[in-house]
Design a protein around this motif. Structure first.
Motif, short mmCIF file in Angstrom:
data_model
loop_
_atom_site.label_atom_id
_atom_site.label_comp_id
_atom_site.label_asym_id
_atom_site.label_seq_id
_atom_site.Cartn_x
_atom_site.Cartn_y
_atom_site.Cartn_z
N MET A 1 -0.50 -6.17 -10.00
CA MET A 1 -0.69 -7.06 -11.14
C MET A 1 -1.09 -6.23 -12.36
N ILE A 2 -0.55 -6.59 -13.53
CA ILE A 2 -0.86 -5.88 -14.77
C ILE A 2 -1.35 -6.89 -15.80
N LYS A 3 -2.49 -6.59 -16.41
CA LYS A 3 -3.03 -7.45 -17.47
C LYS A 3 -3.29 -6.61 -18.71
N GLU A 4 -2.90 -7.15 -19.87
CA GLU A 4 -3.17 -6.48 -21.14
C GLU A 4 -4.40 -7.09 -21.79
N ILE A 5 -5.40 -6.25 -22.12
CA ILE A 5 -6.63 -6.74 -22.73
C ILE A 5 -7.08 -5.76 -23.81
N GLU A 6 -8.07 -6.18 -24.60
CA GLU A 6 -8.69 -5.30 -25.58
C GLU A 6 -10.10 -4.98 -25.13
N LEU A 7 -10.47 -3.71 -25.22
CA LEU A 7 -11.82 -3.27 -24.88
C LEU A 7 -12.50 -2.74 -26.14
N VAL A 8 -13.79 -3.03 -26.25
CA VAL A 8 -14.59 -2.51 -27.35
C VAL A 8 -15.69 -1.64 -26.75
N VAL A 36 -8.35 -0.21 -9.50
CA VAL A 36 -8.08 -0.45 -10.92
C VAL A 36 -7.65 0.86 -11.58
N ALA A 37 -6.57 0.80 -12.35
CA ALA A 37 -6.15 1.91 -13.20
C ALA A 37 -5.92 1.38 -14.61
N VAL A 38 -6.26 2.17 -15.60
CA VAL A 38 -6.17 1.73 -16.99
C VAL A 38 -5.22 2.65 -17.76
N GLN A 39 -4.31 2.04 -18.47
CA GLN A 39 -3.39 2.77 -19.35
C GLN A 39 -3.67 2.35 -20.79
N ILE A 40 -4.06 3.31 -21.64
CA ILE A 40 -4.36 3.00 -23.04
C ILE A 40 -3.06 2.89 -23.82
N LEU A 41 -2.90 1.78 -24.52
CA LEU A 41 -1.71 1.53 -25.33
C LEU A 41 -1.95 1.85 -26.80
N LYS A 42 -3.14 1.53 -27.30
CA LYS A 42 -3.47 1.75 -28.70
C LYS A 42 -4.96 1.99 -28.83
N ARG A 43 -5.35 2.89 -29.73
CA ARG A 43 -6.77 3.21 -29.94
C ARG A 43 -7.04 3.29 -31.43
N SER A 44 -8.11 2.60 -31.86
CA SER A 44 -8.46 2.62 -33.27
C SER A 44 -9.97 2.56 -33.42
N ILE A 45 -10.45 2.93 -34.60
CA ILE A 45 -11.87 2.87 -34.92
C ILE A 45 -12.11 1.65 -35.80
N ASN A 59 -3.45 -1.63 -20.79
CA ASN A 59 -2.91 -2.31 -19.62
C ASN A 59 -3.80 -1.98 -18.43
N VAL A 60 -4.24 -3.01 -17.74
CA VAL A 60 -5.07 -2.82 -16.54
C VAL A 60 -4.18 -3.08 -15.32
N PHE A 61 -4.04 -2.07 -14.47
CA PHE A 61 -3.23 -2.16 -13.25
C PHE A 61 -4.17 -2.45 -12.08
N ILE A 62 -3.96 -3.59 -11.44
CA ILE A 62 -4.81 -4.02 -10.33
C ILE A 62 -4.03 -3.84 -9.03
N ASP A 178 -1.89 11.93 -27.40
CA ASP A 178 -2.76 11.08 -28.23
C ASP A 178 -2.00 10.44 -29.38
N ILE A 179 -0.93 11.09 -29.86
CA ILE A 179 -0.21 10.52 -31.01
C ILE A 179 0.50 9.22 -30.63
N LEU A 180 0.65 8.97 -29.32
CA LEU A 180 1.30 7.73 -28.88
C LEU A 180 0.36 6.54 -28.92
N ILE A 181 -0.94 6.80 -28.94
CA ILE A 181 -1.89 5.70 -28.86
C ILE A 181 -2.80 5.56 -30.08
N ASP A 182 -2.97 6.62 -30.85
CA ASP A 182 -3.87 6.54 -32.00
C ASP A 182 -3.27 5.67 -33.10
#
Length: 515
Positions: A1-8, A36-45, A59-62, A178-182
């Motif tokens: 199962m894959i879920k897309e969420i935002e983490l702060v 659980v495995a986590v794939q970062i899609l986008k990162r911002s400040i 993306n959270v891989f369960i 990193d250029i793919l997610i920043d």
């Protein structure tokens, strides 16, 4: 199962994989027995609140693992395929070449400048002796202007093509993932030369050609069709020519004009490069006296409407350096760049005013009028600096108050700065709008409006002052078949990524024309 969420998460945990995974597990209330495995899609400040945080789209891989992405690309051999001439080895030209190879066409790149290694020596002479090689400088040479102007990859060009393709191509040639997610991806001038060299190797290994120190001196035109070019005493012939020479190749515009090739004057922006101590920007943006080890040097983006015209920051370089980007003698042009770590003590940004055609007399009847206007301002800057690429400069509040600075703050511009009244360089409609905008910027960003900031003239190569028209479908010049105006120099791009996309689009157009 894959879920897309935002983490702060707080800055100190922005690269802590265990913390991020545990936070994802907690956010989704996942049982401990589930992997659980986590794939970062986008990162911002996010610095809007009292505390600065990182925002991650993930993306959270369960109970399953993400497929590893493979960036290595094997290109077909095109040494015996149909040739396509590409004029210029900047991002538009390089990506046009790679796309040609993918399409089974043979790219032949002609570049007026030198390869990245030899080019570095000429840049050292610029900084050390104020000596310009008109064919090898910050603007001309392998990789184009972006190679030694730090490789900012932020773009709004999503509708023009596949931005992610461009970023992945850089990663496959050595850029960090990193250029793919920043949110604001950036490579760094210290790393770009190696990446550009790798791209060159890919082109050559696939059977393409690259000819350095090959400045175009004439066009081969037969029956209103471009059939090739001359580079000195060498002739290169092909039915399709992608012109990707960048916005500073003024001789190309004059060459086209000599052959009565249709061009148009184009609006651009002009102003100064403004530099602050980086700590002033950090304190304003992060709301603290010390950003600490977990936050990068901060950037800003500012814009105001003054008397019906946009005044805006441009190409902001945190932890950066102001560079001498003249392409000929007797002119001053400045730009900025940052190393990958952005660890210099200064922050600089172009701060410019939009110039419209009606601002320049004769622009409606002369395609090169805006270019001549631009060149004249650069000559005035050279005269005000006194020679050897010394740049005219003024403290910020002194500039607003029409006061000559008695001294100048330390700064990053290596050839040196000279106190000057920038009103002697900038047109009245430019400096008056800047004078009104800077205090307004100070109201938006605490500490910005200060005499610790220096204005260095002139920031004039923001975009091409000329547009070379092309048909929307064929991407060929409407009067000269076989000519594909491309990238920033033709007026169709505004940075590395948009230029790269335009180069690929032109290669696609060539393929369509052939087939």
């Amino acid at each position: 199962m894959i879920k897309e969420i935002e983490l702060v998460l707080p800055p100190e945990h922005s690269n802590d994989e265990d913390f991020i995974r545990d936070l994802a597990r907690k956010s989704l209330n996942i049982n401990r027995e589930n992997s659980v495995a986590v794939q970062i899609l986008k990162r911002s400040i996010d610095a809007r609140g009292r505390k600065v945080v990182f925002r991650l789209k993930v993306n959270v891989f369960i109970d399953e693992l993400p497929e590893p992405e493979i960036f290595t690309v094997k290109y077909q051999n095109v040494s015996d395929k149909r040739p396509v001439l590409i004029i210029g080895a900047g991002p538009a030209g390089l990506f046009a070449a790679i796309r040609c190879i993918e399409l089974g066409l043979k790219p032949i790149i002609l570049e007026r400048g030198k390869d990245v290694k030899l080019r570095r020596r000429d840049l050292a002479l610029i900084n050390r002796e104020g000596r310009i090689d008109p064919d090898s400088n910050y603007c001309f040479g392998e990789g184009g202007a972006g190679t030694y102007s730090d490789g900012k990859l932020y773009t709004r060009s999503n509708k023009r093509g596949d931005v992610n393709y461009v970023l992945k191509a850089f990663v496959s040639h050595g850029a960090t993932e990193d250029i793919l997610i920043d949110a604001r991806p950036h490579i760094g001038t210290n790393k770009l030369p190696g990446i550009i060299t790798s791209m060159r190797d890919s082109i050559l290994n696939a059977g393409g050609e690259i000819h350095f120190e090959s400045r175009i001196t004439d066009l081969i035109i037969r029956a209103k069709k471009l059939k090739g070019v001359l580079a000195g005493d060498k002739k290169f012939e092909a039915d399709h020519v992608i012109l990707a020479t960048g916005h500073s190749a003024r001789d190309i515009y004059y060459l086209l004009d000599k052959h009565q090739v249709l061009m148009e004057a184009k609006a651009f922006a002009l102003g100064v490069r403004i530099e602050h101590p980086q700590e002033i920007i950090d304190q304003a943006q992060y709301h603290c006296s010390d950003r600490g080890p977990y936050l990068p040097p901060s950037y800003y983006s500012l814009v105001e409407q003054v008397e019906g015209r946009g005044v805006f920051s441009f190409c902001m370089c945190p932890g950066g350096i102001i560079a001498p980007c003249s392409t000929d003698h007797n002119e001053i042009v400045v730009n900025g760049w940052s190393p990958s770590k952005r660890n210099n003590p200064y922050a600089n940004s172009g701060t410019v005013v939009q110039i419209n055609l009606e601002d320049v007399p004769g622009s409606s009847g002369d395609a090169l009028s805006m270019l001549k206007f631009q060149a004249n301002i650069e000559k005035l800057a050279f005269k005000a600096g006194g020679g050897n690429l010394v740049a005219p400069a003024q403290r910020m509040i002194d500039f607003v108050n029409n006061r000559l600075s008695t001294d100048l703050p330390s700064n990053s511009y290596i050839p040196g700065t000279k106190s000057a009244d920038l009103r002697s360089v900038l047109p009245e409609f430019i400096f008056k709008r800047l004078q009104k905008a800077l205090p307004l910027f100070g109201k938006k960003m605490n500490g910005y409006y200060t005499n610790e900031a220096i204005l260095v003239g002139v920031e004039s190569r923001t975009s091409s002052p000329v547009r070379i028209p092309r048909d929307k479908e064929s991407m060929q010049h409407p009067q000269l078949a076989g000519l594909y105006p491309c990238g920033e120099g033709a007026g169709y791009a505004g940075g590395i990524v948009s230029a790269a996309i335009d180069g690929m689009n032109c290669a696609d157009a060539v393929f369509r024309a052939i087939n």
